[in-house]
Design an enzyme around this catalytic site. Structure first.
Site, short mmCIF file in Angstrom:
data_model
loop_
_atom_site.label_atom_id
_atom_site.label_comp_id
_atom_site.label_asym_id
_atom_site.label_seq_id
_atom_site.Cartn_x
_atom_site.Cartn_y
_atom_site.Cartn_z
N CYS A 33 -2.11 7.74 8.76
CA CYS A 33 -1.12 6.55 9.65
C CYS A 33 -1.14 5.59 10.64
O CYS A 33 -1.81 5.72 11.49
CB CYS A 33 -0.07 7.54 10.35
SG CYS A 33 1.27 8.63 9.36
N GLY A 62 5.63 -1.50 7.06
CA GLY A 62 6.44 -2.10 7.34
C GLY A 62 7.64 -1.24 7.99
O GLY A 62 7.94 0.01 8.48
N GLU A 63 8.61 -2.05 9.32
CA GLU A 63 9.79 -0.67 8.90
C GLU A 63 11.18 -0.94 8.05
O GLU A 63 11.41 -2.23 7.94
CB GLU A 63 10.47 -2.27 10.82
CG GLU A 63 11.81 -1.47 11.28
CD GLU A 63 11.74 -0.27 11.77
OE1 GLU A 63 10.65 0.79 12.13
OE2 GLU A 63 12.80 0.58 10.91
N CYS A 118 -0.62 -0.02 16.11
CA CYS A 118 -0.35 0.32 14.02
C CYS A 118 -1.28 -0.61 14.27
O CYS A 118 -1.07 -2.19 13.43
CB CYS A 118 1.42 0.39 14.17
SG CYS A 118 1.61 0.41 12.47
N CYS A 141 4.00 -2.88 16.79
CA CYS A 141 3.77 -2.07 18.26
C CYS A 141 2.23 -1.98 18.16
O CYS A 141 1.00 -2.59 17.25
CB CYS A 141 3.89 -0.41 17.17
SG CYS A 141 6.10 -0.47 16.88
N CYS A 154 4.49 -6.04 8.81
CA CYS A 154 5.48 -5.60 9.44
C CYS A 154 5.18 -6.75 10.93
O CYS A 154 4.45 -7.27 11.32
CB CYS A 154 5.32 -4.58 10.92
SG CYS A 154 6.42 -3.85 11.09
N GLU A 186 1.00 -0.93 0.27
CA GLU A 186 0.25 0.14 0.26
C GLU A 186 0.60 1.05 -0.21
O GLU A 186 1.56 1.22 0.71
CB GLU A 186 -1.09 0.03 1.28
CG GLU A 186 -2.23 -1.25 0.77
CD GLU A 186 -3.34 -0.74 2.34
OE1 GLU A 186 -4.11 -1.02 2.35
OE2 GLU A 186 -2.83 -0.92 3.45
N CYS A 239 3.38 8.19 1.17
CA CYS A 239 4.33 7.26 2.00
C CYS A 239 3.68 6.06 1.69
O CYS A 239 3.19 5.62 0.46
CB CYS A 239 3.04 7.25 2.64
SG CYS A 239 3.06 6.07 4.42
N HIS A 290 7.18 8.39 20.89
CA HIS A 290 5.66 7.82 21.04
C HIS A 290 5.54 7.54 22.40
O HIS A 290 5.08 7.43 23.36
CB HIS A 290 5.03 6.37 20.63
CG HIS A 290 4.76 6.57 18.92
ND1 HIS A 290 4.57 7.50 18.36
CD2 HIS A 290 5.71 5.22 18.70
CE1 HIS A 290 4.38 7.15 17.00
NE2 HIS A 290 5.30 5.35 16.87
#
Ligand code: SAH
Length: 387
Positions: free
Chosen positions: A365, A193-194, A145, A142, A138, A118, A131, A248
Site C-alpha cells: 500500500c 490514484g484517487e 504516499c 498525501c 495522483c 500498476e 488492488c 489516518h
C-alpha cells in the site's frame, strides 16, 4: 464515446500505426485498435462485418472468461484471433514481479502514451484480491504516499481500469497462484490514484465490472482520501460497492498535515458523507489508518478515532506505514500498533491489523509510483509481450 465510423469503414490494420493516447485527437484510432477501450456494448463496431453471435463470443472472452492471449479464444476463427491478438490489451506488460511465495504479484502495465499503470494481486487460501489503479500518478500529495510524492500524470480510461481486472482474472484462470482461488474474489481501488477524483471513468469501470463481468458490487471497494462530493455521488449509484475512507488522523490539524485535501473537506464533512453512504447503501464503511510512529499512533488519536468509528459503525483497518522515498515517517512499532488496536477494542470498535504484502517488491500500500525503470531484484521476472 464517439466512434464516428460506420462499422467496418476503417480496418484496424489500416490504423495500426496510429497509436495514440486516450483522450487525444487520435483516440478514435486507438479505441478501434484496442478492444478493452471500447465499451462492451460497442464491440459490434470493432468487428463490424461479423455476425452477432461472434460479437457475443468476443464479449464473453473479454469479460466473462478472459484469456491472456487471444489465441486461446478457441471458438473464434484463426484470422479473427490473429486480429484481436495484436490489440487485446490496452497496454504492454512491461514487468511482472512476484513475492510472498508467489502469492503476491505486481504488474507494471505501460500504455501507448507511456503512462504506467500498476496493479497488485494478493492471493490467500479463500480469497484473491486485486488492488487496481484509477490514475497514473495522483494529485493529492498525501505526505506518506509514494504515488502522491511523484505527482499526477493522467486519468485512466474505464477500459484501462477494467483491463487490469481482466488481466488478473485471466492470470488466475490460466496460470494461477498456489493454494489460491482461480478467480478474483475482491477488487480494491487502492493502487495508484484517487478513484473519486476520476469519478466518471471509475463509475463506468465499476458498471462494466458489475454488469458485464458479473462481479458482485459488494466485492468492489472504492478507497478514497475523502472526496466528499464523490462519496455523495457514489451513494446515489445503483451498485452497493464497499467504501473505505483513508482517515489516518482524527483531528483536522493533524489530518491536514498528512492529507492536504482535508483542508477542503474536513473530518466533520467526511464523516457526514460516510454516514450518509452507510444510510443509503447499508454497507459498513471501513476506515483505513496507516500507522506512523509518534505521529498518529497515540492513545489520544485512538480515543478520537474510536468516537468517529462508533458513530459510523465503521470497521477500522490498521496498517503499518510502508516507508516511501520522500518521507521521513516511520512505521509504528508492533507494540504500539497492538496498544492502539487494544484501545479501539476497549471502546468496542471492530479493528483489524492488516498484513503488508509485497513490501520487498514495492507492491505494498502506498508504494506504487509508476517507476519507469525496473529496480534490480532477484524476485523479478520480466516477461516479453511483443509490440
Ligand atoms: N487515493 C485512495 C486510494 C489509493 S491509496 C485513498 O487514499 O484511499 C490506498 C491506501 O493506501 C490508502 O488507505 C492510503 O492511505 C494507503 N497508503 C498510502 N501510502 C501508504 C504507505 N506508505 N503505507 C501504508 N499505507 C499507505
Amino acid at each position: 464515446m464517439q466512434l464516428g465510423h460506420a462499422p467496418g469503414s476503417i480496418s484496424p490494420s489500416r490504423v495500426g500505426d496510429r497509436l495514440a493516447a486516450p483522450g487525444s485527437d487520435e483516440a478514435v484510432a486507438y479505441e478501434l485498435l484496442v478492444s478493452y477501450l471500447l465499451a462492451p456494448e460497442e464491440l459490434g463496431e470493432l468487428v463490424g462485418d461479423q455476425p452477432d453471435y461472434r460479437v457475443d463470443q468476443i464479449r464473453d472472452w473479454l469479460y466473462r472468461t478472459p484469456v491472456l492471449d487471444a489465441q486461446d479464444m478457441t471458438n473464434l476463427p484463426g484470422d479473427l484471433r490473429d486480429e484481436i491478438s495484436s490489440r487485446l490489451w490496452p497496454f504492454q506488460v512491461e514487468m511482472e514481479q512476484v513475492a510472498d511465495g508467489e502469492t503476491t504479484r505486481k504488474w507494471l502495465f505501460r500504455a501507448p502514451d507511456g503512462a504506467a499503470i500498476e496493479a497488485v494481486l494478493m492471493g490467500y487460501p479463500r480469497r484473491a484480491t486485486l488492488c487496481i489503479s484509477s490514475q497514473a500518478g495522483c494529485a493529492l500529495a498525501c505526505t506518506f504516499c509514494a504515488t502522491g510524492q511523484f505527482g499526477f500524470e493522467r486519468h485512466l480510461e474505464p477500459g484501462e481500469i477494467v483491463a487490469q481486472v481482466a488481466y488478473a482474472q485471466a492470470f488466475l484462470r490460466q496460470i494461477g497462484m498456489p493454494g489460491v482461488p482461480d478467480h478474483l474474489t475482491n477488487i480494491v481501488f487502492m493502487g495508484m490514484g484517487e478513484p473519486l477524483a476520476n469519478y466518471r471513468r471509475v463509475r463506468e469501470a465499476i458498471r462494466r465490472m458489475v454488469e458485464v463481468m458479473g462481479m458482485s458490487a459488494r466485492s468492489i471497494t472504492v478507497s478514497t482520501v475523502g472526496m466528499v462530493p464523490g462519496i455523495n455521488q457514489l451513494a446515489d449509484e445503483p451498485w452497493p460497492v464497499s467504501l473505505a475512507i483513508s482517515l489516518h488522523a482524527a483531528d483536522d490539524e493533524l489530518r491536514t498535515s498528512l492529507v492536504p485535501i482535508n483542508k477542503r473537506y474536513p473530518i466533520a464533512e467526511l464523516e457526514a458523507a460516510a454516514a450518509e453512504y452507510f444510510e443509503k447503501k447499508r454497507r459498513r464503511v471501513s476506515i483505513e489508518w496507516t500507522m506512523m510512529e509518534g505521529v498518529n499512533d497515540t492513545l489520544d488519536q485512538a480515543d478520537k478515532l474510536a468516537s468517529i468509528a462508533r458513530r459510523l459503525r465503521a470497521h477500522v483497518n490498521l496498517i503499518a506505514l510502508n516507508p516511501t522515498p520522500l518521507s521521513e515517517a516511520k512505521p509504528s512499532t508492533q507494540l504500539h500498533i497492538e496498544e492502539f488496536a487494544n484501545a479501539l477494542k476497549r471502546r468496542r470498535v471492530n479493528v483489524t491489523v492488516r498484513d503488508t504484502r509485497g513490501r520487498d517488491i514495492d507492491a505494498a500500500c502506498g508504494q506504487l509510483r509508476a517507476q519507469s525503470s525496473p529496480p534490480g531484484s532477484s524476485a523479478l521476472i520480466e516477461i516479453g509481450v511483443g509490440d
